[in-house]
Design an enzyme around this catalytic site. Structure first.
Site, PDB file in Angstrom:
ATOM      1  N   ASP A  85      -3.850  -0.136  -7.283  1.00  0.00           N
ATOM      2  CA  ASP A  85      -4.436  -0.698  -6.110  1.00  0.00           C
ATOM      3  C   ASP A  85      -5.842  -0.862  -6.390  1.00  0.00           C
ATOM      4  O   ASP A  85      -6.634  -0.101  -5.870  1.00  0.00           O
ATOM      5  CB  ASP A  85      -4.467   0.266  -4.945  1.00  0.00           C
ATOM      6  CG  ASP A  85      -4.682  -0.118  -3.515  1.00  0.00           C
ATOM      7  OD1 ASP A  85      -5.251  -0.982  -3.599  1.00  0.00           O
ATOM      8  OD2 ASP A  85      -3.964   0.317  -2.556  1.00  0.00           O
ATOM      9  N   GLN A 131      -0.036   3.232  -5.858  1.00  0.00           N
ATOM     10  CA  GLN A 131      -1.615   3.515  -5.827  1.00  0.00           C
ATOM     11  C   GLN A 131      -2.436   3.543  -7.108  1.00  0.00           C
ATOM     12  O   GLN A 131      -3.466   2.919  -6.986  1.00  0.00           O
ATOM     13  CB  GLN A 131      -1.680   5.098  -5.396  1.00  0.00           C
ATOM     14  CG  GLN A 131      -2.163   5.347  -3.733  1.00  0.00           C
ATOM     15  CD  GLN A 131      -1.663   6.494  -3.383  1.00  0.00           C
ATOM     16  OE1 GLN A 131      -1.435   7.460  -4.034  1.00  0.00           O
ATOM     17  NE2 GLN A 131      -2.247   6.865  -2.291  1.00  0.00           N
ATOM     18  N   SER A 157      -8.157  -0.509  -3.239  1.00  0.00           N
ATOM     19  CA  SER A 157      -8.914   0.938  -3.135  1.00  0.00           C
ATOM     20  C   SER A 157      -9.908   1.188  -4.159  1.00  0.00           C
ATOM     21  O   SER A 157     -10.973   1.796  -3.717  1.00  0.00           O
ATOM     22  CB  SER A 157      -7.727   1.984  -3.097  1.00  0.00           C
ATOM     23  OG  SER A 157      -6.866   1.708  -2.271  1.00  0.00           O
ATOM     24  N   TYR A 199      -2.142  -0.601   7.596  1.00  0.00           N
ATOM     25  CA  TYR A 199      -2.979  -1.424   8.092  1.00  0.00           C
ATOM     26  C   TYR A 199      -3.194  -1.207   9.589  1.00  0.00           C
ATOM     27  O   TYR A 199      -2.151  -0.716  10.367  1.00  0.00           O
ATOM     28  CB  TYR A 199      -2.920  -2.932   7.610  1.00  0.00           C
ATOM     29  CG  TYR A 199      -2.747  -3.196   6.152  1.00  0.00           C
ATOM     30  CD1 TYR A 199      -4.266  -3.213   5.638  1.00  0.00           C
ATOM     31  CD2 TYR A 199      -1.829  -3.478   5.312  1.00  0.00           C
ATOM     32  CE1 TYR A 199      -4.503  -3.632   4.381  1.00  0.00           C
ATOM     33  CE2 TYR A 199      -2.094  -3.632   4.067  1.00  0.00           C
ATOM     34  CZ  TYR A 199      -3.358  -3.607   3.609  1.00  0.00           C
ATOM     35  OH  TYR A 199      -3.813  -3.975   2.177  1.00  0.00           O
ATOM     36  N   ARG A 226       0.867  -1.305   0.051  1.00  0.00           N
ATOM     37  CA  ARG A 226      -0.171  -0.080  -0.019  1.00  0.00           C
ATOM     38  C   ARG A 226       0.831   1.352  -0.062  1.00  0.00           C
ATOM     39  O   ARG A 226       1.080   1.995   0.940  1.00  0.00           O
ATOM     40  CB  ARG A 226      -0.847   0.060   1.213  1.00  0.00           C
ATOM     41  CG  ARG A 226      -1.705  -1.209   1.345  1.00  0.00           C
ATOM     42  CD  ARG A 226      -2.669  -1.512   0.294  1.00  0.00           C
ATOM     43  NE  ARG A 226      -4.056  -0.851  -0.053  1.00  0.00           N
ATOM     44  CZ  ARG A 226      -5.006  -0.910   0.481  1.00  0.00           C
ATOM     45  NH1 ARG A 226      -5.277  -1.971   1.388  1.00  0.00           N
ATOM     46  NH2 ARG A 226      -6.097  -0.418   0.189  1.00  0.00           N
TER      47      ARG A 226
HETATM   48  P1  NAD Z   1      -9.149  -2.299   5.770  1.00  0.00           P
HETATM   49  O1  NAD Z   1     -10.164  -2.716   4.609  1.00  0.00           O
HETATM   50  O2  NAD Z   1      -8.012  -3.350   5.914  1.00  0.00           O
HETATM   51  O3  NAD Z   1      -9.786  -2.006   6.998  1.00  0.00           O
HETATM   52  C1  NAD Z   1     -10.466  -1.078   7.211  1.00  0.00           C
HETATM   53  C2  NAD Z   1     -10.396  -0.206   8.449  1.00  0.00           C
HETATM   54  O4  NAD Z   1     -10.821  -0.729   9.545  1.00  0.00           O
HETATM   55  C3  NAD Z   1      -9.163   0.315   8.584  1.00  0.00           C
HETATM   56  O5  NAD Z   1      -9.031   1.637   8.501  1.00  0.00           O
HETATM   57  C4  NAD Z   1      -8.664  -0.265   9.842  1.00  0.00           C
HETATM   58  O6  NAD Z   1      -7.935   0.668  10.769  1.00  0.00           O
HETATM   59  C5  NAD Z   1      -9.957  -0.603  10.647  1.00  0.00           C
HETATM   60  N1  NAD Z   1      -9.984  -1.249  11.821  1.00  0.00           N
HETATM   61  C6  NAD Z   1      -9.539  -2.516  11.958  1.00  0.00           C
HETATM   62  N2  NAD Z   1      -9.763  -2.876  13.014  1.00  0.00           N
HETATM   63  C7  NAD Z   1     -10.616  -1.961  13.557  1.00  0.00           C
HETATM   64  C8  NAD Z   1     -11.236  -1.983  15.083  1.00  0.00           C
HETATM   65  N3  NAD Z   1     -10.943  -2.967  15.787  1.00  0.00           N
HETATM   66  N4  NAD Z   1     -12.205  -1.056  15.412  1.00  0.00           N
HETATM   67  C9  NAD Z   1     -11.990   0.010  14.339  1.00  0.00           C
HETATM   68  N5  NAD Z   1     -11.579   0.002  13.078  1.00  0.00           N
HETATM   69  C10 NAD Z   1     -10.795  -0.902  12.858  1.00  0.00           C
HETATM   70  O7  NAD Z   1      -8.553  -1.016   5.112  1.00  0.00           O
HETATM   71  P2  NAD Z   1      -8.184  -0.445   3.857  1.00  0.00           P
HETATM   72  O8  NAD Z   1      -9.147   0.712   3.142  1.00  0.00           O
HETATM   73  O9  NAD Z   1      -7.780  -1.479   3.087  1.00  0.00           O
HETATM   74  O10 NAD Z   1      -6.780   0.593   4.329  1.00  0.00           O
HETATM   75  C11 NAD Z   1      -5.768   0.229   4.962  1.00  0.00           C
HETATM   76  C12 NAD Z   1      -4.644   1.164   5.013  1.00  0.00           C
HETATM   77  O11 NAD Z   1      -4.080   1.313   3.728  1.00  0.00           O
HETATM   78  C13 NAD Z   1      -5.115   2.473   5.617  1.00  0.00           C
HETATM   79  O12 NAD Z   1      -4.312   3.030   6.211  1.00  0.00           O
HETATM   80  C14 NAD Z   1      -5.164   3.264   3.935  1.00  0.00           C
HETATM   81  O13 NAD Z   1      -5.071   4.553   4.442  1.00  0.00           O
HETATM   82  C15 NAD Z   1      -3.980   2.671   3.651  1.00  0.00           C
HETATM   83  N6  NAD Z   1      -3.944   2.585   2.031  1.00  0.00           N
HETATM   84  C16 NAD Z   1      -2.794   3.035   1.359  1.00  0.00           C
HETATM   85  C17 NAD Z   1      -2.715   3.158  -0.102  1.00  0.00           C
HETATM   86  C18 NAD Z   1      -1.461   3.393  -0.863  1.00  0.00           C
HETATM   87  O14 NAD Z   1      -0.925   4.344  -0.376  1.00  0.00           O
HETATM   88  N7  NAD Z   1      -1.476   2.864  -1.855  1.00  0.00           N
HETATM   89  C19 NAD Z   1      -4.007   2.731  -0.560  1.00  0.00           C
HETATM   90  C20 NAD Z   1      -5.196   2.524  -0.137  1.00  0.00           C
HETATM   91  C21 NAD Z   1      -5.076   2.229   1.033  1.00  0.00           C
END
Ligand code: NAD
Length: 376
Positions: free
Chosen positions: A125, A122, A128, A223, A117
């Site tokens: 991804d 991006q 996303s 994550y 990530r």
């Molecule tokens: P995900 O689908 O893995 O999880 C969804 C959300 O649930 C996350 O924000 C996580 O912190 C939250 N979560 C987990 N356990 C929890 C709990 N017990 N209570 C409340 N919330 C909880 O998330 P995602 O959409 O795949 O994104 C994961 C990370 O990756 C984020 O930090 C996002 O900003 C990052 N990201 C980075 C890129 C990139 O740079 N290429 C792209 C997409 C996402």
């Protein structure tokens, strides 16, 4: 170099690539073969593909003749293919039996749910691009079932209060659910265990509920990480306070490679108002409520709990368009100037997304999680 686009299984309405992205490939001298009606459910008919320079070919010809096979889901008979490159979203952390097949057949398999990530990744991804659509659709689905208005309405016939939406998990899907709920005029509260999410939530005009004693997730590549039992208890108490006021709950909380945390208990659901709706987007990894069933609606008292992890399929045109753009960007890393596949495993994007190559596991995460005793 020939790229084959396969038709997805019956439950899927997306396709790996629409005609627009195919045209960009064929202009660069890459042959593209498409299985008949592969794009039909995403409203891309065979004639659009041929208009973009592709050929429509029977599935068997694509499987035997194409160098790279694109399919979102892995639904291919394991005996028929060898020495191919596959690109899709195969969830190898949850599907070890596929990994075994790929190793035995010597397939080169890229699963884009394993991409790092990072900023550079991006544009590729798929998690996303698809989660963004799913977060939007979760709110639209909830609004269509919820027996009230979302926005505050002041009319000559009387006033209606705005809907109260609770979002659990503010990753890509959760943040889009917050943004869409706000656009529809709802009042929104959000929980997340990554403190980095707070600023994004506040910028969307929602309230971020903080729970003390959060585990440090700064080294987990963005994550979430597992939380202490103490934290989980405190978080449950805070969620219980919020949920009894909420009309709509959208749950998206996941921990990479693990079962989704159960954040909503039956007792909490019993405190919700009649007609309330829970959309559980973590359903395929176990769900965030005690009662969630994947791809099913469960009724608890007067509350509907909808378990759905594949909402992107309900917007198949845009979902396929964005997915196809992700794939096209990824292909640029795999195909060299001579139009030949050249895999550079020192590139973290190629290494992390490559599950198997020439009978070996490449992805460090899969290698660590794979039960090597299973290899025969
Ligand atoms: P995900 O689908 O893995 O999880 C969804 C959300 O649930 C996350 O924000 C996580 O912190 C939250 N979560 C987990 N356990 C929890 C709990 N017990 N209570 C409340 N919330 C909880 O998330 P995602 O959409 O795949 O994104 C994961 C990370 O990756 C984020 O930090 C996002 O900003 C990052 N990201 C980075 C890129 C990139 O740079 N290429 C792209 C997409 C996402």
């Amino acid at each position: 170099m020939t790229i084959g686009i396969l038709k997805e299984p019956p439950f899927e309405s997306r396709v790996s690539m629409l005609a627009g992205e195919v045209a960009a490939l064929t202009k660069n001298g890459i042959a593209v073969w498409v299985e008949p009606e592969a794009g039909l459910k995403a409203f891309c008919i065979d004639e659009e593909y041929t208009g973009s320079g592709a050929l429509i070919k029977p599935r068997a010809d694509i499987l035997s003749g194409a160098d790279v096979l694109l399919s979102i889901h892995y639904n291919i008979s394991p005996v028929s293919i060898t020495n191919k490159v596959f690109i899709g979203v195969y969830q190898p952390l949850y599907n070890q039996e596929h990994v075994e097949d790929w190793l035995k057949q010597g397939l080169t398999v890229f699963s884009l749910d394993m991409l790092p990530r990072t900023t550079r990744a991006q544009t590729m991804d798929v998690l996303s691009s698809q989660a963004n659509i799913a977060g939007y659709k979760a709110v639209i689905l909830a609004a269509s079932i919820y027996p009230h208005y979302f926005p505050m309405m002041m009319t000559a016939a009387g006033s209606c209060a705005p809907a109260k939406v609770l979002v659990l998990g503010a990753g890509v899907a959760g943040l889009q659910a917050v943004a869409t709920s706000r656009r529809l005029g709802a009042v929104v509260e959000v929980f997340d265990t990554r403190s980095a999410a707070k600023e994004e939530v506040l910028s969307l005009g929602a309230k971020f509920v903080e729970v003390e004693g959060i585990a440090d997730a700064s080294k987990a590549g963005g994550y979430a990480v597992d939380q202490s039992e103490d934290f989980k208890e405190r978080q449950k108490l805070r969620i219980a306070e919020s949920i009894k006021k909420a009309d709509i709950v959208i749950t998206t909380a996941q921990i990479f490679g693990k079962k989704a945390p159960v954040l909503v208990t039956k007792d909490m659901i019993a405190t919700m108002k009649a007609g309330s709706v829970i959309i559980d987007m973590a359903a395929s990894t176990g769900g965030n409520t005690e009662v969630t069933k994947d791809n099913e609606t469960t009724i608890c008292g007067n509350v509907s709990i909808i378990g759905t992890s594949n909402l992107a399929t309900s917007a198949p045109s845009d979902a396929s368009k964005l997915y196809g753009k992700n794939i096209a960007n990824f292909l640029k890393l795999l195909i060299n100037k001579e139009g030949v596949i050249e895999l550079n495993f020192t590139d973290d994007i190629i290494r992390d997304a490559c599950i198997t190559n020439e009978g070996k596991i490449i992805s460090p995460i899969i290698n660590k999680n794979y039960n090597h005793a299973n290899i025969t």
